[in-house]
Design a protein around this motif. Structure first.
Motif, PDB file in Angstrom:
ATOM      1  N   LYS A   1       0.804  -1.213   0.000  1.00  0.00           N
ATOM      2  CA  LYS A   1       0.000   0.000   0.000  1.00  0.00           C
ATOM      3  C   LYS A   1       0.840   1.268   0.000  1.00  0.00           C
ATOM      4  CE  LYS A   1      -3.896   2.093   2.492  1.00  0.00           C
ATOM      5  NZ  LYS A   1      -4.838   1.913   3.639  1.00  0.00           N
ATOM      6  N   TYR A   2       1.956   1.251   0.770  1.00  0.00           N
ATOM      7  CA  TYR A   2       2.752   2.468   0.923  1.00  0.00           C
ATOM      8  C   TYR A   2       4.144   2.382   0.292  1.00  0.00           C
ATOM      9  CZ  TYR A   2      -0.803   3.287   4.520  1.00  0.00           C
ATOM     10  OH  TYR A   2      -1.984   3.443   5.192  1.00  0.00           O
ATOM     11  N   GLY A   3       4.490   1.235  -0.248  1.00  0.00           N
ATOM     12  CA  GLY A   3       5.820   1.084  -0.836  1.00  0.00           C
ATOM     13  C   GLY A   3       6.927   1.016   0.203  1.00  0.00           C
ATOM     14  N   ILE A   4       6.621   0.510   1.392  1.00  0.00           N
ATOM     15  CA  ILE A   4       7.623   0.392   2.453  1.00  0.00           C
ATOM     16  C   ILE A   4       8.470  -0.853   2.196  1.00  0.00           C
ATOM     17  CG2 ILE A   4       7.984   0.103   4.943  1.00  0.00           C
ATOM     18  CD1 ILE A   4       5.293   1.512   5.364  1.00  0.00           C
ATOM     19  N   PRO A   5       9.796  -0.723   2.189  1.00  0.00           N
ATOM     20  CA  PRO A   5      10.643  -1.871   1.849  1.00  0.00           C
ATOM     21  C   PRO A   5      10.798  -2.902   2.959  1.00  0.00           C
ATOM     22  CG  PRO A   5      12.011   0.029   2.350  1.00  0.00           C
ATOM     23  CD  PRO A   5      10.588   0.510   2.367  1.00  0.00           C
ATOM     24  N   VAL A   6      10.346  -2.591   4.164  1.00  0.00           N
ATOM     25  CA  VAL A   6      10.481  -3.509   5.296  1.00  0.00           C
ATOM     26  C   VAL A   6       9.128  -4.140   5.590  1.00  0.00           C
ATOM     27  CG1 VAL A   6      11.104  -3.723   7.727  1.00  0.00           C
ATOM     28  CG2 VAL A   6      12.356  -2.144   6.252  1.00  0.00           C
ATOM     29  N   GLU A   7       9.095  -5.468   5.640  1.00  0.00           N
ATOM     30  CA  GLU A   7       7.832  -6.189   5.768  1.00  0.00           C
ATOM     31  C   GLU A   7       7.717  -6.952   7.084  1.00  0.00           C
ATOM     32  OE1 GLU A   7       7.684  -8.731   2.363  1.00  0.00           O
ATOM     33  OE2 GLU A   7       8.002  -7.076   0.939  1.00  0.00           O
ATOM     34  N   PHE A   8       8.560  -6.636   8.069  1.00  0.00           N
ATOM     35  CA  PHE A   8       8.554  -7.422   9.300  1.00  0.00           C
ATOM     36  C   PHE A   8       9.012  -6.572  10.481  1.00  0.00           C
ATOM     37  CE2 PHE A   8      12.794  -7.565   7.638  1.00  0.00           C
ATOM     38  CZ  PHE A   8      13.632  -7.569   8.746  1.00  0.00           C
ATOM     39  N   GLY A   9       8.762  -7.087  11.685  1.00  0.00           N
ATOM     40  CA  GLY A   9       9.219  -6.441  12.904  1.00  0.00           C
ATOM     41  C   GLY A   9       8.980  -7.373  14.076  1.00  0.00           C
ATOM     42  N   ALA A  10       9.419  -6.954  15.244  1.00  0.00           N
ATOM     43  CA  ALA A  10       9.214  -7.749  16.458  1.00  0.00           C
ATOM     44  C   ALA A  10       7.953  -7.243  17.145  1.00  0.00           C
ATOM     45  CB  ALA A  10      10.434  -7.651  17.376  1.00  0.00           C
ATOM     46  N   THR A  11       6.826  -7.742  16.678  1.00  0.00           N
ATOM     47  CA  THR A  11       5.531  -7.296  17.192  1.00  0.00           C
ATOM     48  C   THR A  11       5.235  -7.928  18.550  1.00  0.00           C
ATOM     49  OG1 THR A  11       4.516  -9.048  15.862  1.00  0.00           O
ATOM     50  CG2 THR A  11       4.538  -6.839  14.931  1.00  0.00           C
ATOM     51  N   ILE A  12       4.380  -7.262  19.302  1.00  0.00           N
ATOM     52  CA  ILE A  12       4.014  -7.713  20.640  1.00  0.00           C
ATOM     53  C   ILE A  12       3.428  -9.130  20.579  1.00  0.00           C
ATOM     54  CG2 ILE A  12       1.629  -6.843  20.680  1.00  0.00           C
ATOM     55  CD1 ILE A  12       4.102  -6.049  23.436  1.00  0.00           C
ATOM     56  N   LYS A  13       3.807  -9.978  21.527  1.00  0.00           N
ATOM     57  CA  LYS A  13       3.375 -11.385  21.494  1.00  0.00           C
ATOM     58  C   LYS A  13       1.915 -11.543  21.936  1.00  0.00           C
ATOM     59  CE  LYS A  13       4.394 -15.847  21.048  1.00  0.00           C
ATOM     60  NZ  LYS A  13       5.453 -16.484  21.854  1.00  0.00           N
ATOM     61  N   VAL A  14       1.528 -10.809  22.963  1.00  0.00           N
ATOM     62  CA  VAL A  14       0.160 -10.901  23.494  1.00  0.00           C
ATOM     63  C   VAL A  14      -0.516  -9.543  23.317  1.00  0.00           C
ATOM     64  CG1 VAL A  14      -1.266 -11.355  25.511  1.00  0.00           C
ATOM     65  CG2 VAL A  14       0.845 -12.666  25.159  1.00  0.00           C
ATOM     66  N   ALA A  15      -1.564  -9.497  22.532  1.00  0.00           N
ATOM     67  CA  ALA A  15      -2.257  -8.230  22.252  1.00  0.00           C
ATOM     68  C   ALA A  15      -2.885  -7.664  23.522  1.00  0.00           C
ATOM     69  CB  ALA A  15      -3.329  -8.448  21.195  1.00  0.00           C
ATOM     70  N   PRO A  16      -2.851  -6.338  23.691  1.00  0.00           N
ATOM     71  CA  PRO A  16      -3.428  -5.730  24.896  1.00  0.00           C
ATOM     72  C   PRO A  16      -4.895  -6.074  25.119  1.00  0.00           C
ATOM     73  CG  PRO A  16      -2.062  -4.139  23.759  1.00  0.00           C
ATOM     74  CD  PRO A  16      -2.168  -5.334  22.853  1.00  0.00           C
ATOM     75  N   ASP A  17      -5.657  -6.255  24.028  1.00  0.00           N
ATOM     76  CA  ASP A  17      -7.084  -6.545  24.221  1.00  0.00           C
ATOM     77  C   ASP A  17      -7.332  -7.931  24.805  1.00  0.00           C
ATOM     78  OD1 ASP A  17      -6.659  -8.191  22.019  1.00  0.00           O
ATOM     79  OD2 ASP A  17      -7.854  -6.978  20.638  1.00  0.00           O
ATOM     80  N   GLU A  18      -6.277  -8.739  24.918  1.00  0.00           N
ATOM     81  CA  GLU A  18      -6.391 -10.008  25.622  1.00  0.00           C
ATOM     82  C   GLU A  18      -6.180  -9.841  27.122  1.00  0.00           C
ATOM     83  OE1 GLU A  18      -4.163 -13.281  23.957  1.00  0.00           O
ATOM     84  OE2 GLU A  18      -4.120 -12.341  21.970  1.00  0.00           O
ATOM     85  N   VAL A  19      -5.737  -8.655  27.534  1.00  0.00           N
ATOM     86  CA  VAL A  19      -5.369  -8.414  28.932  1.00  0.00           C
ATOM     87  C   VAL A  19      -6.168  -7.291  29.559  1.00  0.00           C
ATOM     88  CG1 VAL A  19      -3.437  -7.921  30.488  1.00  0.00           C
ATOM     89  CG2 VAL A  19      -3.025  -9.174  28.357  1.00  0.00           C
ATOM     90  N   LEU A  20      -6.361  -6.216  28.809  1.00  0.00           N
ATOM     91  CA  LEU A  20      -6.996  -5.020  29.351  1.00  0.00           C
ATOM     92  C   LEU A  20      -8.481  -4.956  28.979  1.00  0.00           C
ATOM     93  CD1 LEU A  20      -4.287  -2.328  28.475  1.00  0.00           C
ATOM     94  CD2 LEU A  20      -4.603  -3.497  30.663  1.00  0.00           C
ATOM     95  N   PRO A  21      -9.314  -4.379  29.849  1.00  0.00           N
ATOM     96  CA  PRO A  21     -10.719  -4.195  29.506  1.00  0.00           C
ATOM     97  C   PRO A  21     -10.885  -3.142  28.418  1.00  0.00           C
ATOM     98  CG  PRO A  21     -10.227  -3.176  31.622  1.00  0.00           C
ATOM     99  CD  PRO A  21      -9.010  -3.941  31.228  1.00  0.00           C
ATOM    100  N   ARG A  22     -11.972  -3.257  27.666  1.00  0.00           N
ATOM    101  CA  ARG A  22     -12.196  -2.375  26.522  1.00  0.00           C
ATOM    102  C   ARG A  22     -12.203  -0.888  26.892  1.00  0.00           C
ATOM    103  NH1 ARG A  22     -13.547  -2.084  21.367  1.00  0.00           N
ATOM    104  NH2 ARG A  22     -15.074  -0.550  20.648  1.00  0.00           N
TER     105      ARG A  22
END
Length: 414
Positions: free
Chosen positions: A46-67
């Motif tokens: 979509k944006y032409g960004i040459p990097v397609e990866f990163g060290a993303t968070i393992k457990v999403a906050p919505d699995e831990v915190l209330p809405r």
């Protein structure tokens, strides 16, 4: 002259690319796992960004915190709250007068998701649709403010901003708050949530990110001859610092002692480290001097080591310059090889790793180093953990940031 108060670590908390808490993160680090993965989005196309990866968070906050909390906090603050709650519980949720309790939670960039989302809303839908909580969500002190409100901390709520050194500097400031007598307990650390197309595009434009799209897990390779840049990461690390006498009075479990901090600036360049590493050496030397620790007592260093071509070796030479021949018995770890670079959260997470290394007597491994740079003049722990000696030991955690910020922390067994 009054003798400075001893400051100990009584609680640890984290949410990282390796795990949703400290225990899972530390297990993964000792196992040599990588938190880097291909993005599940179309940003590259979509944006032409040459990097397609990163060290993303393992457990999403919505699995831990209330809405309701999710809706009023930027992701960077969400991460900090998750880590702070774990750290506070780990410390035994101590009863303390709020006037004697402080927070120092830093971020290198702050609420970038909130800032950019609000701008998109303004452009596309008009001013009436911009959320009233936008400024409290985007401000760099949002995380420390929310943590202080949660705990009723009134001794001070601070947010030092020093790029990738922010998390470590926050811990150094917490140390000084206790030593100066302002507080008995300080909850401190760093957080970052910048896995967003704009900062990724900006880092890619500066040619500091690895381009190993075909091998995300192997992309962060500090000290390897084929290193080509860092892997962007996200998450938070929080520690509970406590005056030693306060911790002893309540029978708290103690992980280690934060014995000294060294803070310097390069005064050289907005992004590049000073080539001789003078500022880095001065920071480490100052931390050792303040702690009363000698080079001979240092058995472990958690290096800043981001996996950049120039920066890794400048730091390695700086470590050798400070420790001299005593560097020969130091186990060097570069844990960003597994976590990626958490920017403002990096120094705090790596302080946790350093504390646990001293407490558990295990130096975590550095992964992805198949061909060590021949100019590396230190003993790198590769692939598997290494046992650290018994008795009194000390370790150094280094954190450096854009703008020439240098922070070194000395950790000793309690």
């Amino acid at each position: 002259m009054t003798t400075p108060r001893d400051v100990v670590v009584t609680g640890l908390g984290a949410t990282t690319p390796l795990g949703g808490d400290v225990a899972s993160t530390w297990r993964a680090a000792l196992a040599g796992e990588s938190g880097a993965r291909t993005f599940d989005n179309d940003w590259s196309v979509k944006y032409g960004i040459p990097v397609e990866f990163g060290a993303t968070i393992k457990v999403a906050p919505d699995e831990v915190l209330p809405r309701p909390e999710i809706k009023r906090m930027d992701p960077s603050t969400q991460y900090a709250m998750i880590a702070a709650r774990e750290a506070w519980a780990d410390a035994g949720s101590p009863e303390v007068d709020g006037d004697r309790l402080g927070t120092v939670v830093s971020s290198g960039i702050g609420g970038i998701w909130t800032t950019l989302d609000a701008w998109d809303t303004l452009r596309e839908k008009g001013a009436r649709r911009v959320l009233p909580m936008t400024v409290p969500m985007l401000m760099p002190n949002s995380a420390t403010a929310f943590v202080s409100l949660e705990l009723g901390a009134r001794a001070g709520a601070h947010a030092l901003v020093s790029a990738c050194a922010s998390g470590a500097e926050a811990i150094g400031y917490g140390l000084e708050m206790i030593r100066s007598g302002r507080a008995d307990i300080v909850v401190c650390g760093g957080t970052e949530a910048t896995i967003h197309p704009m900062p990724i595009a900006a880092f890619a434009a500066s040619r500091t990110l690895s381009l190993r799209n075909d091998d995300p897990a192997g992309a962060s390779r500090p000290y390897d001859t084929a290193r080509d840049g860092f892997v962007i990461g996200e998450g938070s690390g929080i520690v509970v610092l406590e005056a030693a006498e306060h911790a002893a009075a309540r029978g708290a479990r103690v992980y280690a002692k934060i014995a000294g901090v060294g803070l310097t600036a390069d005064g050289y360049h907005i992004t590049s480290p000073e080539p001789t590493g003078d500022g880095q050496r001065r920071a480490m030397a100052a931390a050792l001097a303040e702690s009363g620790v000698t080079a001979k007592e240092v058995v472990h260093v958690n290096a800043h080591a981001t996996s950049t071509v120039v920066g890794d070796l400048i730091e390695a030479r700086s470590i050798r310059g400070v420790l001299g021949d005593d560097a020969d018995h130091v186990a060097l770890s570069a844990t960003k090889s597994m976590t990626g670079h958490l920017l403002g959260g990096a120094g705090a997470l790596e302080t946790i790793f350093t504390v646990l290394a001293v407490h558990d007597r295990q130096a975590p491994p550095t992964i992805n180093v198949s061909d060590p740079d021949p100019e590396l003049v230190l003993d790198l722990v590769r692939d598997t953990p290494r046992a650290l000696p018994e008795g009194d030991i000390a370790a150094i955690n280094n954190s450096f940031g854009f703008g020439g910020h240098n922070v070194a922390l000395v950790v000793t067994n309690a």
